[in-house]
Design a protein around this motif. Structure first.
Motif, PDB file in Angstrom:
ATOM      1  N   ILE A  40       0.832  -1.198   0.000  1.00 23.79           N
ATOM      2  CA  ILE A  40       0.000   0.000   0.000  1.00 23.79           C
ATOM      3  C   ILE A  40       0.871   1.253   0.000  1.00 23.79           C
ATOM      4  O   ILE A  40       0.642   2.184  -0.773  1.00 23.79           O
ATOM      5  CB  ILE A  40      -0.974  -0.015   1.198  1.00 23.79           C
ATOM      6  CG1 ILE A  40      -2.022  -1.115   1.015  1.00 23.79           C
ATOM      7  CG2 ILE A  40      -1.645   1.345   1.381  1.00 23.79           C
ATOM      8  CD1 ILE A  40      -2.861  -1.383   2.238  1.00 23.79           C
ATOM      9  N   LEU A  41       1.894   1.273   0.853  1.00 25.39           N
ATOM     10  CA  LEU A  41       2.771   2.436   0.907  1.00 25.39           C
ATOM     11  C   LEU A  41       3.562   2.607  -0.384  1.00 25.39           C
ATOM     12  O   LEU A  41       3.801   3.741  -0.832  1.00 25.39           O
ATOM     13  CB  LEU A  41       3.714   2.325   2.103  1.00 25.39           C
ATOM     14  CG  LEU A  41       3.063   2.463   3.477  1.00 25.39           C
ATOM     15  CD1 LEU A  41       4.090   2.235   4.568  1.00 25.39           C
ATOM     16  CD2 LEU A  41       2.399   3.810   3.622  1.00 25.39           C
ATOM     17  N   ALA A  42       3.966   1.510  -1.005  1.00 26.30           N
ATOM     18  CA  ALA A  42       4.699   1.591  -2.267  1.00 26.30           C
ATOM     19  C   ALA A  42       3.817   2.153  -3.380  1.00 26.30           C
ATOM     20  O   ALA A  42       4.267   2.976  -4.183  1.00 26.30           O
ATOM     21  CB  ALA A  42       5.233   0.213  -2.652  1.00 26.30           C
ATOM     22  N   ILE A  43       2.557   1.744  -3.417  1.00 26.27           N
ATOM     23  CA  ILE A  43       1.627   2.251  -4.432  1.00 26.27           C
ATOM     24  C   ILE A  43       1.359   3.731  -4.210  1.00 26.27           C
ATOM     25  O   ILE A  43       1.354   4.524  -5.162  1.00 26.27           O
ATOM     26  CB  ILE A  43       0.323   1.424  -4.420  1.00 26.27           C
ATOM     27  CG1 ILE A  43       0.596   0.016  -4.945  1.00 26.27           C
ATOM     28  CG2 ILE A  43      -0.761   2.104  -5.242  1.00 26.27           C
ATOM     29  CD1 ILE A  43      -0.543  -0.954  -4.738  1.00 26.27           C
ATOM     30  N   ILE A  44       1.162   4.129  -2.953  1.00 29.05           N
ATOM     31  CA  ILE A  44       0.948   5.554  -2.653  1.00 29.05           C
ATOM     32  C   ILE A  44       2.165   6.371  -3.050  1.00 29.05           C
ATOM     33  O   ILE A  44       2.039   7.434  -3.668  1.00 29.05           O
ATOM     34  CB  ILE A  44       0.617   5.738  -1.157  1.00 29.05           C
ATOM     35  CG1 ILE A  44      -0.764   5.161  -0.848  1.00 29.05           C
ATOM     36  CG2 ILE A  44       0.690   7.213  -0.764  1.00 29.05           C
ATOM     37  CD1 ILE A  44      -1.095   5.114   0.624  1.00 29.05           C
ATOM     38  N   ALA A  45       3.356   5.881  -2.733  1.00 33.78           N
ATOM     39  CA  ALA A  45       4.590   6.609  -3.090  1.00 33.78           C
ATOM     40  C   ALA A  45       4.740   6.696  -4.602  1.00 33.78           C
ATOM     41  O   ALA A  45       5.173   7.728  -5.123  1.00 33.78           O
ATOM     42  CB  ALA A  45       5.796   5.918  -2.475  1.00 33.78           C
ATOM     43  N   PHE A  46       4.359   5.648  -5.311  1.00 31.32           N
ATOM     44  CA  PHE A  46       4.457   5.667  -6.762  1.00 31.32           C
ATOM     45  C   PHE A  46       3.547   6.721  -7.366  1.00 31.32           C
ATOM     46  O   PHE A  46       3.962   7.495  -8.237  1.00 31.32           O
ATOM     47  CB  PHE A  46       4.113   4.279  -7.330  1.00 31.32           C
ATOM     48  CG  PHE A  46       4.082   4.244  -8.833  1.00 31.32           C
ATOM     49  CD1 PHE A  46       5.259   4.245  -9.561  1.00 31.32           C
ATOM     50  CD2 PHE A  46       2.877   4.218  -9.515  1.00 31.32           C
ATOM     51  CE1 PHE A  46       5.238   4.221 -10.941  1.00 31.32           C
ATOM     52  CE2 PHE A  46       2.835   4.194 -10.883  1.00 31.32           C
ATOM     53  CZ  PHE A  46       4.024   4.194 -11.606  1.00 31.32           C
ATOM     54  N   PHE A  47       2.308   6.782  -6.902  1.00 34.93           N
ATOM     55  CA  PHE A  47       1.368   7.741  -7.465  1.00 34.93           C
ATOM     56  C   PHE A  47       1.681   9.172  -7.039  1.00 34.93           C
ATOM     57  O   PHE A  47       1.434  10.107  -7.788  1.00 34.93           O
ATOM     58  CB  PHE A  47      -0.072   7.380  -7.090  1.00 34.93           C
ATOM     59  CG  PHE A  47      -0.603   6.249  -7.910  1.00 34.93           C
ATOM     60  CD1 PHE A  47      -0.713   6.360  -9.271  1.00 34.93           C
ATOM     61  CD2 PHE A  47      -0.985   5.060  -7.314  1.00 34.93           C
ATOM     62  CE1 PHE A  47      -1.209   5.324 -10.051  1.00 34.93           C
ATOM     63  CE2 PHE A  47      -1.477   4.012  -8.076  1.00 34.93           C
ATOM     64  CZ  PHE A  47      -1.584   4.127  -9.445  1.00 34.93           C
TER      65      PHE A  47
END
Length: 51
Positions: A40-47
């Motif tokens: 979840i944190l990786a996806i948020i950081a990506f976006f």
């Protein structure tokens, strides 16, 4: 976060090999939760980085 998930996964595997099923189940659950939080944190950081 991913490091801790892998550590708990290794603990779960070792505990399962020695027959400690309660500890293995708990460690596997913690590893799964940490991995999901990492994703979840990786996806948020990506976006956040893409925009």
């Amino acid at each position: 976060m991913l490091h801790y998930a892998l550590v708990f996964l290794v603990i779960a595997i070792i505990a399962a090999l020695f027959g400690f099923t309660g500890i293995a189940g708990t460690a596997a659950s913690i590893a799964k939760i940490l991995f999901i939080v990492f994703l979840i944190l990786a996806i948020i950081a990506f976006f956040r980085r893409a925009s």
